[in-house]
Motif scaffolding. Sequence first.
Motif, PDB file in Angstrom:
ATOM      1  N   LYS A 128       0.860  -1.192   0.000  1.00 17.38           N
ATOM      2  CA  LYS A 128       0.000   0.000   0.000  1.00 17.38           C
ATOM      3  C   LYS A 128       0.892   1.236   0.000  1.00 17.38           C
ATOM      4  CE  LYS A 128      -0.713  -0.731   4.991  1.00 17.38           C
ATOM      5  NZ  LYS A 128      -0.148  -2.096   5.012  1.00 17.38           N
ATOM      6  N   HIS A 129       0.406   2.278  -0.645  1.00 13.95           N
ATOM      7  CA  HIS A 129       1.200   3.502  -0.703  1.00 13.95           C
ATOM      8  C   HIS A 129       1.183   4.209   0.642  1.00 13.95           C
ATOM      9  CE1 HIS A 129       2.954   7.257  -1.859  1.00 13.95           C
ATOM     10  NE2 HIS A 129       1.925   7.864  -1.316  1.00 13.95           N
ATOM     11  N   SER A 130       2.227   4.972   0.911  1.00 18.42           N
ATOM     12  CA  SER A 130       2.251   5.821   2.099  1.00 18.42           C
ATOM     13  C   SER A 130       3.156   7.017   1.838  1.00 18.42           C
ATOM     14  CB  SER A 130       2.761   5.044   3.309  1.00 18.42           C
ATOM     15  OG  SER A 130       4.129   4.716   3.137  1.00 18.42           O
ATOM     16  N   GLN A 131       2.902   8.086   2.542  1.00 18.13           N
ATOM     17  CA  GLN A 131       3.730   9.274   2.403  1.00 18.13           C
ATOM     18  C   GLN A 131       5.161   9.015   2.875  1.00 18.13           C
ATOM     19  OE1 GLN A 131       2.908  11.859   0.798  1.00 18.13           O
ATOM     20  NE2 GLN A 131       4.672  13.182   1.209  1.00 18.13           N
ATOM     21  N   ILE A 132       5.318   8.129   3.855  1.00 18.02           N
ATOM     22  CA  ILE A 132       6.663   7.836   4.342  1.00 18.02           C
ATOM     23  C   ILE A 132       7.518   7.207   3.247  1.00 18.02           C
ATOM     24  CG2 ILE A 132       6.288   5.487   5.257  1.00 18.02           C
ATOM     25  CD1 ILE A 132       7.867   6.374   7.749  1.00 18.02           C
ATOM     26  N   ASN A 133       6.896   6.446   2.335  1.00 15.57           N
ATOM     27  CA  ASN A 133       7.648   5.892   1.204  1.00 15.57           C
ATOM     28  C   ASN A 133       8.130   6.994   0.271  1.00 15.57           C
ATOM     29  OD1 ASN A 133       7.110   3.365   2.186  1.00 15.57           O
ATOM     30  ND2 ASN A 133       5.655   2.795   0.592  1.00 15.57           N
ATOM     31  N   THR A 134       7.291   7.987   0.044  1.00 16.50           N
ATOM     32  CA  THR A 134       7.672   9.084  -0.832  1.00 16.50           C
ATOM     33  C   THR A 134       8.867   9.837  -0.264  1.00 16.50           C
ATOM     34  OG1 THR A 134       5.401   9.324  -1.629  1.00 16.50           O
ATOM     35  CG2 THR A 134       6.850  11.212  -1.918  1.00 16.50           C
ATOM     36  N   LEU A 135       8.924   9.959   1.052  1.00 13.76           N
ATOM     37  CA  LEU A 135      10.006  10.707   1.679  1.00 13.76           C
ATOM     38  C   LEU A 135      11.259   9.862   1.882  1.00 13.76           C
ATOM     39  CD1 LEU A 135       7.960  12.632   4.396  1.00 13.76           C
ATOM     40  CD2 LEU A 135       8.891  13.554   2.265  1.00 13.76           C
ATOM     41  N   HIS A 136      11.101   8.595   2.275  1.00 13.32           N
ATOM     42  CA  HIS A 136      12.238   7.792   2.702  1.00 13.32           C
ATOM     43  C   HIS A 136      12.541   6.604   1.787  1.00 13.32           C
ATOM     44  CE1 HIS A 136      12.917   9.951   6.442  1.00 13.32           C
ATOM     45  NE2 HIS A 136      11.615   9.930   6.668  1.00 13.32           N
ATOM     46  N   SER A 137      11.773   6.387   0.769  1.00 16.04           N
ATOM     47  CA  SER A 137      12.020   5.349  -0.242  1.00 16.04           C
ATOM     48  C   SER A 137      11.768   3.945   0.281  1.00 16.04           C
ATOM     49  CB  SER A 137      13.450   5.398  -0.791  1.00 16.04           C
ATOM     50  OG  SER A 137      13.819   6.699  -1.185  1.00 16.04           O
ATOM     51  N   ARG A 138      10.995   3.195  -0.472  1.00 17.19           N
ATOM     52  CA  ARG A 138      10.817   1.760  -0.233  1.00 17.19           C
ATOM     53  C   ARG A 138      11.020   1.086  -1.580  1.00 17.19           C
ATOM     54  NH1 ARG A 138       8.530  -2.091   3.205  1.00 17.19           N
ATOM     55  NH2 ARG A 138       7.251  -3.677   2.204  1.00 17.19           N
ATOM     56  N   GLY A 139      11.956   0.165  -1.666  1.00 20.00           N
ATOM     57  CA  GLY A 139      12.398  -0.278  -2.973  1.00 20.00           C
ATOM     58  C   GLY A 139      13.385   0.750  -3.514  1.00 20.00           C
ATOM     59  N   ALA A 140      13.433   0.863  -4.824  1.00 18.59           N
ATOM     60  CA  ALA A 140      14.393   1.780  -5.445  1.00 18.59           C
ATOM     61  C   ALA A 140      13.777   3.159  -5.651  1.00 18.59           C
ATOM     62  CB  ALA A 140      14.859   1.219  -6.787  1.00 18.59           C
ATOM     63  N   ARG A 141      14.533   4.172  -5.328  1.00 19.32           N
ATOM     64  CA  ARG A 141      14.159   5.558  -5.642  1.00 19.32           C
ATOM     65  C   ARG A 141      14.901   5.919  -6.932  1.00 19.32           C
ATOM     66  NH1 ARG A 141      12.073   9.126  -2.017  1.00 19.32           N
ATOM     67  NH2 ARG A 141      11.872  11.284  -2.716  1.00 19.32           N
ATOM     68  N   VAL A 142      14.155   6.093  -8.005  1.00 16.90           N
ATOM     69  CA  VAL A 142      14.761   6.260  -9.326  1.00 16.90           C
ATOM     70  C   VAL A 142      14.242   7.538  -9.985  1.00 16.90           C
ATOM     71  CG1 VAL A 142      15.395   5.037 -11.435  1.00 16.90           C
ATOM     72  CG2 VAL A 142      14.473   3.763  -9.509  1.00 16.90           C
ATOM     73  N   VAL A 143      15.141   8.246 -10.648  1.00 17.46           N
ATOM     74  CA  VAL A 143      14.782   9.433 -11.418  1.00 17.46           C
ATOM     75  C   VAL A 143      15.038   9.149 -12.895  1.00 17.46           C
ATOM     76  CG1 VAL A 143      15.231  11.884 -11.838  1.00 17.46           C
ATOM     77  CG2 VAL A 143      15.367  10.974  -9.508  1.00 17.46           C
ATOM     78  N   ALA A 144      14.048   9.448 -13.729  1.00 23.01           N
ATOM     79  CA  ALA A 144      14.223   9.418 -15.184  1.00 23.01           C
ATOM     80  C   ALA A 144      14.001  10.836 -15.693  1.00 23.01           C
ATOM     81  CB  ALA A 144      13.244   8.456 -15.831  1.00 23.01           C
TER      82      ALA A 144
END
Length: 398
Positions: A226-242
């Motif tokens: 499930k999505h959470s704001q904490i994932n957006t801030l602290h990353s779960r899985g890979a944090r990737v920029v394209a």
Amino acid sequence: MSNDNANSSSSAPKIPRQTNDYTSEAVAERQQFVYDQTQVSLKHVTHGSLPLDSLAGNIENYIGVAQVPIGLAGPLRINGQHAQGDFYIPMATTEGTLVASYSRGMRVLSELGGVTTTVIERYMQRAPVFHFDDAQQACDFGDWVAQNMIAIRDAAEATTSVGKLSHIEQYGVSRMRFLRFNYTTGDAAGQNMCGKATLAACQWIQRHYPKPVRYTLSGAIDTDKKHSQINTLHSRGARVVAEAVLPKQLIHEVMRVDTRDMFAARQVSNVGALLAGSVNNGLHAANGLAALFIATGQDAANIAESHAGIVYVDLLENGDLYWSITLPSVIIATYGGGTGLGSQRECLEIMDCYGKGNALKFAEICAATVLAGELSLAAAVLAGDWVASHDRLGRNRP
């Protein structure tokens, strides 16, 4: 339904199982069971090429396969830290226009020299919560955890040859202390790995903390599936920029839109996403990711987390448009789980991503694919092609 019926035991027959449940006999028995109970003949479900002995650990009560069409998009040129070169992307979907749309975006990105991709970090979490009599005790415990980090790490890592405990976030709420364990997990997604390691760490803590302590293995801030704001801030899985710079002239020639109009449309989308409380201010990251996940044997439920994204654009002085998307929680694997099954492995091999050492490469391919889809759909909406394309390619109804 009466209370008597509601509380009575079900008389429906149980699904047949055998001691060795991955034999042709066991599977045939369940297939016949489906027919006996429902009168549905499994003409398509039964036609799979998977060796039955490869299924243990991936499926229970096996009766056959779901055949999802796979299309090939690309080529997509990627200039990444880990993915470099031209890639063809297998996408499993039943949505007409999707593969064509992503291919169009890939064509544009390739013509302008490719999409740049960067993996910022990659962690998997398990987040136990420890319970105390009051908030002061919880704070004291947090200090003790920080002082004993080396021993806690040793206890966790003793359960795995791959996982490494990077750091532990701490959150104090009431008389509880939430600990969010962050692991690197090699080429596996790592949820089960992290669960086992964190259990061992919690047991060590319980044995060595000076006072009796009670814990719950998951305090829900690890946010599985499930999505959470904490994932957006602290990353779960890979944090990737394209990211890519879209030349004004090329965008006009290929997609028949102006970069200034694309920039203006992004501002409207930002407002709409804010108004709706969306976890992604882009257009349809879940489309590309889901198609890739299904093709390559990822845990499809991880789309709930992986599709979150932050689009940022900047109109340059010469009229070119900088466009990026940051995906903070792309949860993927290139080894273990469903990635080793026949067709899933082949799809990873198409991108040279199967096996150890390829997880970060595959994460970059995922992000680049998402960016291609964002650009294509954004241009289609502005050019008035969106509905027409679905009418032309996406309607298979009589």
